[in-house]
Design a protein around this motif. Structure first.
Motif, short mmCIF file in Angstrom:
data_model
loop_
_atom_site.label_atom_id
_atom_site.label_comp_id
_atom_site.label_asym_id
_atom_site.label_seq_id
_atom_site.Cartn_x
_atom_site.Cartn_y
_atom_site.Cartn_z
N TRP A 1 -22.65 -87.04 -37.92
CA TRP A 1 -21.91 -88.27 -37.65
C TRP A 1 -22.15 -89.27 -38.77
O TRP A 1 -21.23 -89.91 -39.27
CB TRP A 1 -22.33 -88.80 -36.28
N LEU A 2 -23.40 -89.39 -39.19
CA LEU A 2 -23.72 -90.33 -40.28
C LEU A 2 -23.07 -89.88 -41.59
O LEU A 2 -22.55 -90.69 -42.35
CB LEU A 2 -25.24 -90.44 -40.47
N GLU A 3 -23.12 -88.56 -41.83
CA GLU A 3 -22.53 -88.05 -43.07
C GLU A 3 -21.04 -88.36 -43.15
O GLU A 3 -20.50 -88.60 -44.21
CB GLU A 3 -22.72 -86.52 -43.16
N ASN A 4 -20.36 -88.29 -42.01
CA ASN A 4 -18.92 -88.52 -42.00
C ASN A 4 -18.54 -89.91 -41.53
O ASN A 4 -17.50 -90.13 -40.93
CB ASN A 4 -18.24 -87.48 -41.10
N MET A 5 -19.46 -90.83 -41.74
CA MET A 5 -19.30 -92.17 -41.21
C MET A 5 -18.06 -92.88 -41.76
O MET A 5 -17.68 -92.70 -42.92
CB MET A 5 -20.56 -92.93 -41.63
N VAL A 6 -17.42 -93.64 -40.91
CA VAL A 6 -16.39 -94.56 -41.38
C VAL A 6 -16.84 -95.97 -40.99
O VAL A 6 -17.76 -96.13 -40.19
CB VAL A 6 -15.01 -94.27 -40.75
N ASP A 7 -16.22 -96.96 -41.57
CA ASP A 7 -16.62 -98.33 -41.25
C ASP A 7 -16.41 -98.61 -39.77
O ASP A 7 -15.51 -98.07 -39.14
CB ASP A 7 -15.83 -99.32 -42.12
N TRP A 8 -17.25 -99.46 -39.26
CA TRP A 8 -17.30 -99.74 -37.83
C TRP A 8 -16.24 -100.78 -37.47
O TRP A 8 -16.35 -101.93 -37.90
CB TRP A 8 -18.71 -100.22 -37.50
N ASN A 9 -15.24 -100.36 -36.73
CA ASN A 9 -14.20 -101.28 -36.30
C ASN A 9 -14.71 -102.11 -35.12
O ASN A 9 -14.89 -101.61 -34.02
CB ASN A 9 -12.95 -100.48 -35.90
N LEU A 10 -14.94 -103.38 -35.40
CA LEU A 10 -15.57 -104.25 -34.40
C LEU A 10 -14.57 -104.91 -33.46
O LEU A 10 -14.93 -105.35 -32.38
CB LEU A 10 -16.30 -105.40 -35.11
N VAL B 1 -27.54 -87.90 -24.04
CA VAL B 1 -27.04 -87.46 -25.34
C VAL B 1 -25.65 -88.05 -25.63
O VAL B 1 -25.22 -88.13 -26.77
CB VAL B 1 -27.02 -85.91 -25.39
N ASP B 2 -24.97 -88.50 -24.58
CA ASP B 2 -23.65 -89.12 -24.77
C ASP B 2 -23.76 -90.45 -25.51
O ASP B 2 -22.76 -91.02 -25.93
CB ASP B 2 -22.95 -89.30 -23.41
N GLN B 3 -24.98 -90.93 -25.67
CA GLN B 3 -25.18 -92.19 -26.38
C GLN B 3 -25.33 -92.00 -27.88
O GLN B 3 -25.54 -92.97 -28.60
CB GLN B 3 -26.43 -92.90 -25.86
N THR B 4 -25.26 -90.75 -28.34
CA THR B 4 -25.53 -90.49 -29.75
C THR B 4 -24.68 -91.38 -30.65
O THR B 4 -25.18 -91.99 -31.57
CB THR B 4 -25.24 -89.02 -30.07
N ARG B 5 -23.38 -91.40 -30.35
CA ARG B 5 -22.51 -92.22 -31.18
C ARG B 5 -22.33 -93.60 -30.59
O ARG B 5 -21.55 -94.39 -31.08
CB ARG B 5 -21.16 -91.52 -31.34
N GLY B 6 -23.02 -93.86 -29.51
CA GLY B 6 -22.98 -95.18 -28.90
C GLY B 6 -24.23 -95.95 -29.29
O GLY B 6 -24.39 -96.38 -30.43
N TRP B 7 -25.13 -96.06 -28.35
CA TRP B 7 -26.29 -96.92 -28.54
C TRP B 7 -27.17 -96.46 -29.67
O TRP B 7 -27.65 -97.26 -30.47
CB TRP B 7 -27.07 -96.99 -27.23
N PHE B 8 -27.43 -95.14 -29.74
CA PHE B 8 -28.31 -94.63 -30.80
C PHE B 8 -27.75 -95.05 -32.16
O PHE B 8 -28.50 -95.40 -33.07
CB PHE B 8 -28.41 -93.10 -30.74
#
Length: 1135
Positions: free
Chosen positions: A509-518, A643-650
Motif C-alpha cells: 500500500w505504501l509502495e503504491n501510495m497516492v496523495d491523501w484526498n482529505l 486488519v481492516d484498519q490497515t489502510r485506515g487507522w494504521f
RNA sequence: UGGCCUGUAGCUCAAUGAUUGGAGCAAGUGCCUUAUACGCACAAGGUUACCGGUUCGAGCCCGGUCAGGCCAACCA
C-alpha cells in the motif's frame, strides 16, 4: 485469627465476575494499577477510537481482549501503562444515520433543516450507544480510562487537528488540486463511494461504444511500425475502444500495457473500405478479425464484403511504443494545443503511455485516456504530464477548463457538439444522443473501426437514476507521496504481527501510495481551516484558536465584520466557522473553503489531539506543542486493531507521524482477523448471525469468552466463533482450575495450612514436588517469551497444557494421599507449599488473559497467606522463571513415567483387566544405562499408577532384548543427500551384533556405492523390537510388556481393593465427613472371606474403619457386587 | 479487477523439509476417582482443496487453478 480459604458452592463464572467488578470498582483497582507504577518506565498504548453510534459486537471483544491482555501483562512486568479511551464522532455513517432518522437527504440540509440543527442532531446521535459501550467495556474486563476519554468533536481536539494541518500547509504538504470523483450532473453533486454502493446503482445499460482510430505520427520511435508496411499506404492507426464517445474530444493520451503483446495489422476500414494499418493487442485480434481471413483476399476485397482480409505485419511489446505520438482525433478550439499549453507550457499530449491498469479483457488493449473523466487516466496523465485544457473564467482569468460542464453538457468551442448534453440529463423528449453523432463523424472520417451498442454495468445516481460521470472536482490533498520513501523506511522498523500485514498489505500500500484526498463535502466533521479570497488569489491556513481569534479581530477592525459575536462560545463546526470572515494581506475578505476533512485524519491524529494543544509551548516555538503527558506517550509501544484498519487507522497514524515528525507512530502493531460465525460467514445484521457480546458474557462469563477468543486461534487468523467452544473452555480449563483450587482449599482448611512455615528448599522436597516446580518454571519461561513476542495464543495453550496434563491429572492425582493421609508434618507441608506455589503462579500467568477468575482465586489464597502486599493480582509482579528450579532430566524421566503408565494402561484395556486388579510384573527393555537409571528413579510411581508389583528391566545382558535401527533422517539427510536410500537399505540389513558394535564404539563404517562412510550414534535411531511371547505396546523408543497372569493371591488382593471402592462410595452417598470413623459389617461369601481376612488392616485403613466384621446375615445391609460377587454391607458412623 | 490472508478428520485447531500427519470436541465402548470436574484407554474418522514443479524426501518451498475472507477498486 485463622482464616479459611474460601470454598465455592459451584463454579459460576458470571457471578464471580460481578463480585470482582464491584470490588475493583470499590478499590479503584484499575486506577491503582496505573498509579502504583508512577515511577516506572512507560509502556505506551493507543486506543483506536470506536464510533459509539452502533452497538458493540463480539468482534469488538476480541481486539479489545488483545489490547487489554498486553496492557495488563506489561503492567505486571513493571511498566506504567496509561490507557485513555477515545470516541470517533465524525463522519459519514453518523450523518447517514441521522438522515435516515429524519427522513431527509443531503440536499435537504440547509433547506428543510438548518446546518446548525442538523449538526446538533449528529452530535446527539454520536453518543447514542456510549452507555452500551461503557457497559461492555467494563463487563468484558477491558481496563481503559473511560472517565477522561478523548472525543474527536471537541474544540480542543479539533484545534490540534488544525495545528497539524497548518504545519502540513507550511511544509507545502497540504495543497488543493482536482481529483476524479463520481459526480451526478443531474443532481449537481459529487457522490461518495458509499452512495455508489447503494443497491441498484450499478445497472446494465446499452451504450454506443466506438473503436476509434488515432493516426500515428512518424518519427524515430514509431519508425519501426512504418518500416513494417510493404505497400504504398503508409498510415498507422492506434485503435482504442470507448463506451463513452463523449470523452473523445477530451482525449490526451493512449495507454498500453508495457508487457502486453501488440500487433500491427494490415486490413481495411469496414466503413470507408480504405486500406489501413492498425495497432491492437494480439490477444484481442479475434474480436475484430476472422481466423480464416488471415493473409488472404486482399486483392478481391471490395465494398460491402463482410469479411475483412488481414495480416500481421509485425509484433511488439507495449513498452516499445511508449512515447509514440499521434494526431489529435477531434480537434476544436476548446481543446487546441493552445488551450492545452496555456497553463502548462511543458505539456506533452497525444502520446502513447504505459499503465499497469491496461488489460486485454475488452476493447483493443489500448486505452483512450481522458484525464478529466477517469481516475486511472488522471493518474497516468499526471505521470506523463500530458496536460489538460484551459479557458477564460468569468473573472477574466485563465483557468482549467473541463470540456463538459457541471450540468453535463459540452462547453462552447467544440463545433457542432457545443452545448449538447453528453447524456439525456434533462429528460428531453427529442434528445439526440451525442455519442451517436460523434461515432458517425468518426466513421465518415475514416477514424472509426467498429461502432456498436454495448451492454455493460455502469453506475447511476441513486437519487436521479441518471448515469454518473467521473468528473474532476476540487479537493484538498496531503502530499504523502513527497515522503513516500521515508514512510516506507519507517515502516520497516515496525514490529508487525503478523509480519505479512506489514510487509505485504501495508508495505504494498505504501509502495503504491497516492496523495491523501482529505476533502469531504459534508456537514458534520472537522472543518478544513483554510480561508480564501473570492478570486482564490490569497489564502490562509489557521493553526490554533488564539490565531483564529486574532485574525477574526483583525478582520472586524479592517472590514467591519462581526466575528466577535462568534468568539465567546466558539464552536469549530459548521455553520459557525463558515460565518467567520478573515482579512487577507491585501485587505480583501476571505471565506473558509467549504470542505470538511476525512474522518480518518481525526483518528490518525489522536497521539497529539488526545492531549490537546499547549499554547505556552506553541508560543515558545516547541516543534511538538502538545499538552503533557504527551512527551511520555509518543510514539506508542503497541497498538492493535482489526486488519481492516490497515489502510485506515494504521495508515493515517503512520502518515501523520512520518510526515510531520519523521517518526513512527507505533513500534508494534498487532492486526487481528475477523470474527466469523461458526459456519464461516461474516457476521451481519442482515444474516442475523451476529453474536450479542452481552448475552455471551452474561451466560458464560468474560473470562471464558476471552480465554476462548485468545487460545482458539492466533488473533490474526479469521476465527469461526462458536459458543460450544466457550463451553468447552469453561468446562475443561476453568473447571480443572476450579477443582484443583477446591481440592487445595478443602484440605488446606482442614490442616490449617497458611504458608506460615518457612519455604522448604527444593532439595528437601520429594521428587514429584521438584518435578512439578521444575515444569512450572519451564512454563513461566515459555509464557514470558510468548507474551513478549505478542503470541498470547501460544502462551494460553501452554498454560492449559500445564494445568491439565501436569498439575491436575498427574501431580494432584498422584499426590492426593499426601494431602489427606498422615500428620501435618514435613511431607504434607511440602505438598501444600508446592501446590500453593503452582496455583498462585498459574493464576498470575493467566491473569492478563482472564482477569476476573484469576484475581478471585488469587485474592482467596492471599487472604489466608498474605504472601503478597497487594489488593489485586493485577498489582502483583509477573512471575520470573527460576533456572535453578528447572531440572531437565527430572522432567524427562517423569515423561517416561507418564508414557510407561499410559502404555501399561493400554495393555490392561486390551485384555480387559481393570486397574484395581493388581498384576505382578511389567517388563521394560532399556536401550542404555541412562534410560535404565531414569526409569528406576520413577519406578515406584509407575508401579502404583498402574497397580503392578514389580518392574523388570530387559538389557542386552539378559539376552531378551532385540533392537531395531533406522536412520535419523533429519541429521543424516543434510549430510548425505542422495545417498539416503542406500544407507537406509544398509541399516535394514544390520544384525544385532552390528547395532551392539555401533553402540559400543560410537561409530561404524559402511560401504555405500563403493565408498566408505562412517556412521555415528546420533545419526541413527535405535529402538527395541517386540518381545516374543509377550503383550507389548510402544511409543517412540519406549516399549513395555505386561505379565497378565492373575494368580489367586492377586485375585484376592483385587477383591479387597474393589471392596474398598464400594465402601468409599457408600461413605460418600451417606454424606459422611472425610474424617468420620466408621464401623463396617459385611455378609460372608466363600469367595471373599479369605480376601477380607487377609487384607483386613489394609481395608480398614483405606476406608477409615475401626472395625470390619464378617457376619452371616445383614437384613438392613446395602446390596453390592464385588467383582460380580453379591454381598451385603452395613456401614455406621462411629459415635 | 488488483493486493493480502486462509484452505489439514464431521467441527475447532496442531505438525524446525524427514520415519506411520497429531490433539480436543462430537458419536461408540470400557476404565479410574475420598476433586464428581476432569482424565485414561480402545476403536473409528484423511486423496493435507486441485494441478504441476524443485528435492534423495513436500501438508510445509515454487508456479498455476479453484473456493472463502479482508482491503482497495470497478476504469477503457
Amino acid at each position: 485469627m485463622a482464616v479459611n480459604y474460601r470454598e465455592f458452592q459451584k463454579l459460576n463464572l458470571p457471578v464471580i465476575e460481578q463480585e470482582m467488578l464491584a470490588k475493583w470498582n470499590e478499590n479503584q483497582a484499575f486506577e491503582k494499577s496505573v498509579s502504583l507504577r508512577n515511577d516506572a518506565p512507560s509502556f505506551v498504548f493507543y486506543e483506536g477510537p470506536p464510533s459509539a453510534n452502533g452497538m458493540p459486537g463480539i468482534h469488538h471483544v476480541i481486539s479489545r481482549t488483545l489490547k487489554d491482555l498486553v496492557c495488563r501483562y506489561k503492567t505486571m512486568r513493571g511498566f506504567q501503562v496509561s490507557r485513555k479511551a477515545g470516541w470517533d464522532t465524525h463522519g459519514l455513517p453518523i450523518e447517514l444515520g441521522v438522515e435516515k432518522e429524519l427522513g431527509i437527504t443531503k440536499e435537504d440540509i440547509g433547506k428543510k433543516i438548518s446546518v446548525e440543527e442538523y449538526n446538533r442532531k449528529c452530535r446527539e446521535a454520536v453518543m447514542r450507544y456510549k452507555d452500551k459501550w461503557d457497559d461492555i467495556t467494563k463487563k468484558m474486563g477491558y481496563w481503559v480510562d473511560l472517565n477522561e476519554p478523548y472525543i474527536t468533536f471537541e474544540n480542543n481536539y479539533i484545534e490540534t487537528l488544525w495545528y497539524l494541518l497548518s504545519k502540513m500547509y507550511e511544509k507545502g504538504l497540504l495543497y488543493e488540486s482536482v481529483s476524479i470523483q463520481p459526480y451526478s450532473p443531474a443532481a449537481g453533486t459529487g457522490l461518495s463511494s458509499h452512495e455508489l454502493n447503494q443497491p441498484g446503482c450499478y445497472r446494465n445499460v446499452k451504450d454506443t461504444s466506438a473503436v476509434a482510430m488515432f493516426k500515428a505520427v512518424k518519427d524515430e520511435k514509431s519508425a519501426f511500425l512504418f518500416d513494417a508496411i510493404k505497400d504504398q499506404n503508409k498510415e498507422v492507426f492506434f485503435m482504442a475502444w470507448t463506451t463513452t464517445p463523449w470523452t473523445l474530444p477530451s482525449n490526451l493520451g493512449l495507454t498500453v500495457g508495457g508487457r502486453i503483446n501488440y500487433v500491427l495489422v494490415q486490413t481495411f476500414n469496414p466503413y470507408t473500405h480504405l486500406p489501413v494499418n492498425v495497432v491492437l493487442a494480439k490477444d484481442l485480434l479475434g474480436k475484430y478479425f476472422k481466423p480464416e481471413a488471415e493473409n488472404t483476399g486482399f486483392e478481391e476485397y471490395k465494398e460491402g464484403d463482410k469479411v475483412l482480409p488481414w495480416r500481421i505485419l509485425t509484433e511488439f511489446k507495449g513498452a516499445q511504443i511508449e512515447g509514440c505520438q499521434y494526431e489529435q482525433l477531434l480537434p476544436y478550439e476548446a481543446n487546441s494545443m493552445e488551450s492545452i499549453t496555456a497553463l502548462n507550457p511543458d505539456a506533452k499530449p497525444f502520446r502513447v503511455l504505459i499503465g499497469d491498469f491496461v488489460t486485454t479483457e475488452d476493447g483493443t488493449g489500448i486505452v483512450h485516456t481522458a484525464p478529466d473523466f477517469g481516475a486511472d487516466d488522471f493518474r497516468v496523465g499526471s505521470k506523463y504530464n500530458i496536460g489538460g485544457f484551459s479557458g477564460i473564467n468569468k473573472y477574466g482569468k485563465l483557468e482549467k477548463l473541463v470540456l463538459v460542464d457541471r450540468t453535463g453538457k459540452f462547453v462552447e468551442g467544440l463545433g457542432e457538439f457545443s452545448n449538447r448534453y453528453v447524456k439525456n440529463y434533462k429528460d428531453e423528449k427529442d434528445y439526440v444522443d451525442v455519442n451517436v453523432d460523434i461515432s458517425v463523424k468518426l466513421k465518415k472520417e475514416n477514424r472509426a473501426f467498429k461502432v456498436e451498442k454495448y451492454e455493460h454495468n455502469y453506475p447511476h445516481c441513486w437519487r436521479t437514476d441518471k448515469p454518473v460521470l467521473y468528473y474532476p472536482l476540487d479537493a484538498w490533498f496531503i502530499k504523502t507521496t513527497a515522503l513516500k520513501d521515508r514512510l516506507v523506511a519507517l515502516n520497516k522498523t515496525i514490529n508487525w504481527k503478523p509480519k505479512s500485514t506489514g510487509e505485504g498489505r501495508f508495505g504494498n500500500w505504501l509502495e503504491n501510495m497516492v496523495d491523501w484526498n482529505l476533502s469531504r463535502s459534508r456537514f458534520w466533521g472537522t472543518a478544513l481551516p483554510v480561508w480564501k479570497t473570492e478570486d482564490g488569489a490569497e489564502e490562509k491556513c489557521i493553526g490554533s484558536v488564539p490565531q483564529l481569534k486574532e485574525e477574526a479581530a483583525k478582520a472586524d477592525k479592517a472590514l467591519g465584520t462581526n466575528n466577535a459575536r462568534l468568539m465567546n462560545d466558539l464552536d469549530l463546526h459548521k455553520p459557525y466557522v463558515d460565518e467567520i470572515v478573515l482579512v487577507s494581506e491585501s485587505g480583501k475578505p476571505m471565506k473558509r473553503v467549504p470542505d470538511l476533512i476525512d474522518v480518518w485524519f481525526d483518528s490518525g491524529a489522536m497521539p497529539y489531539a488526545q492531549w490537546g494543544l499547549d499554547h505556552e509551548k506553541l508560543k515558545a516555538g516547541d516543534p511538538m506543542p502538545f499538552k503533557e503527558p504527551f512527551s511520555k506517550n509518543f510514539p506508542a509501544s503497541f497498538i492493535a486493531e482489526g486488519v481492516d484498519q490497515t489502510r485506515g487507522w494504521f495508515y493515517t497514524l503512520h502518515a501523520i507521524a512520518g510526515l510531520l515528525f519523521d517518526s513512527v507512530a507505533y513500534q508494534t502493531c498487532v492486526s487481528n482477523g475477523l470474527v466469523l460465525d461458526k459456519t464461516g460467514n461474516k457476521m451481519s445484521k442482515r444474516l442475523g448471525n451476529v453474536v450479542d457480546p452481552f448475552k455471551t458474557i452474561e451466560q458464560y462469563g468474560a473470562d471464558a469468552t476471552r480465554w476462548y477468543l485468545i487460545t482458539n486461534a492466533s488473533p490474526w487468523e479469521n476465527m469461526k466463533f462458536d459458543l460450544e467452544g466457550i463451553k468447552e473452555v469453561q468446562r475443561k480449563f476453568f473447571g480443572t482450575l476450579y477443582n484443583t483450587y477446591q481440592f487445595f482449599a478443602l484440605y488446606a482448611n482442614v490442616d490449617g495450612f497458611a504458608f506460615k512455615e518457612a519455604y522448604i528448599p527444593l532439595e528437601q522436597r520429594p521428587e514429584i514436588d521438584r518435578w512439578i516446580l521444575s515444569s512450572l518454571n519451564t512454563l513461566v519461561k515459555k509464557v514470558t517469551e510468548y507474551m513478549d513476542d505478542y503470541e498470547p495464543t501460544q502462551a494460553g495453550r501452554v498454560i492449559e497444557e500445564f494445568m491439565d496434563e501436569h498439575l491436575s491429572n498427574w501431580y494432584v492425582r498422584l499426590c492426593r494421599r499426601r494431602f489427606w493421609k498422615g500428620e501435618y508434618e514435613h511431607d504434607k507441608i511440602c505438598a501444600y507449599q508446592t501446590l500453593y506455589e503452582c496455583l498462585e503462579t498459574v493464576l498470575k500467568l493467566m491473569a492478563p488473559i482472564s482477569p476476573f477468575f484469576s484475581d478471585a482465586l488469587f485474592q482467596n489464597l492471599n487472604a489466608v497467606t498474605g504472601r503478597h502486599k497487594v489488593e489485586s493480582i493485577h498489582h502483583a509482579d509477573f512471575p520470573v522463571s527460576n533456572p535453578a528450579a528447572v531440572d531437565a532430566s527430572l522432567e524427562e524421566r517423569m515423561q517416561l513415567a507418564q508414557d510407561s503408565s499410559s502404555l501399561v494402561l493400554s495393555l490392561r484395556k486390551r485384555v480387559n483387566i481393570k486397574v484395581r486388579q493388581p498384576l505382578q510384573k511389567v517388563l521394560i527393555p532399556v536401550l542404555n544405562k541412562h534410560m535404565k537409571n531414569q526409569i528406576e528413579l520413577v519406578e515406584d510411581l509407575i508401579k502404583s499408577e498402574v497397580n503392578v508389583k514389580e518392574i523388570e528391566y530387559l538389557t542386552e545382558d539378559n539376552g531378551f532384548i532385540k533392537k531395531k535401527i533406522k536412520p535419523n533422517y533429519t541429521v543424516l539427510g543434510k549430510k548425505l543427500g542422495g545417498k539416503m536410500k542406500a544407507v537406509a537399505a544398509a541399516l535394514a540389513e544390520f544384525t544385532q551384533e552390528d547395532i551392539a558394535k555401533l553402540e559400543k564404539d560410537g561409530t561404524i563404517s559402511l560401504q555405500i556405492d563403493n565408498e566408505p562412510l562412517i556412521l555415528q550414534t546420533n545419526e541413527v535411531e535405535i529402538t527395541s523390537e517386540d518381545i516374543p511371547g509377550w503383550m507389548v505396546a510402544n511409543k517412540d523408543a519406549l516399549t513395555v510388556a505386561l505379565d497378565v497372569t492373575v494368580s489367586p493371591e492377586l485375585v484376592s488382593e483385587g477383591n479387597a481393593r474393589e471392596l474398598v471402592n464400594r465402601i468409599q462410595k457408600i461413605r460418600k452417598d451417606s454424606g459422611f465427613e472425610l474424617t468420620d470413623r466408621i464401623l463396617v459389617k459385611v455378609t460372608e461369601h466363600q469367595e471373599l472371606n479369605q480376601s477380607i481376612a487377609q487384607f483386613n488392616n489394609y481395608i480398614c485403613a483405606e476406608i477409615l474403619a475401626d472395625k470390619l466384621e464378617l457376619v452371616p446375615e445383614l437384613p438392613d445391609g446395602t446390596e453390592i457386587e464385588v467383582n460380580d460377587i453379591p454381598i451385603k454391607v452395613f456401614v455406621t458412623k462411629k459415635a
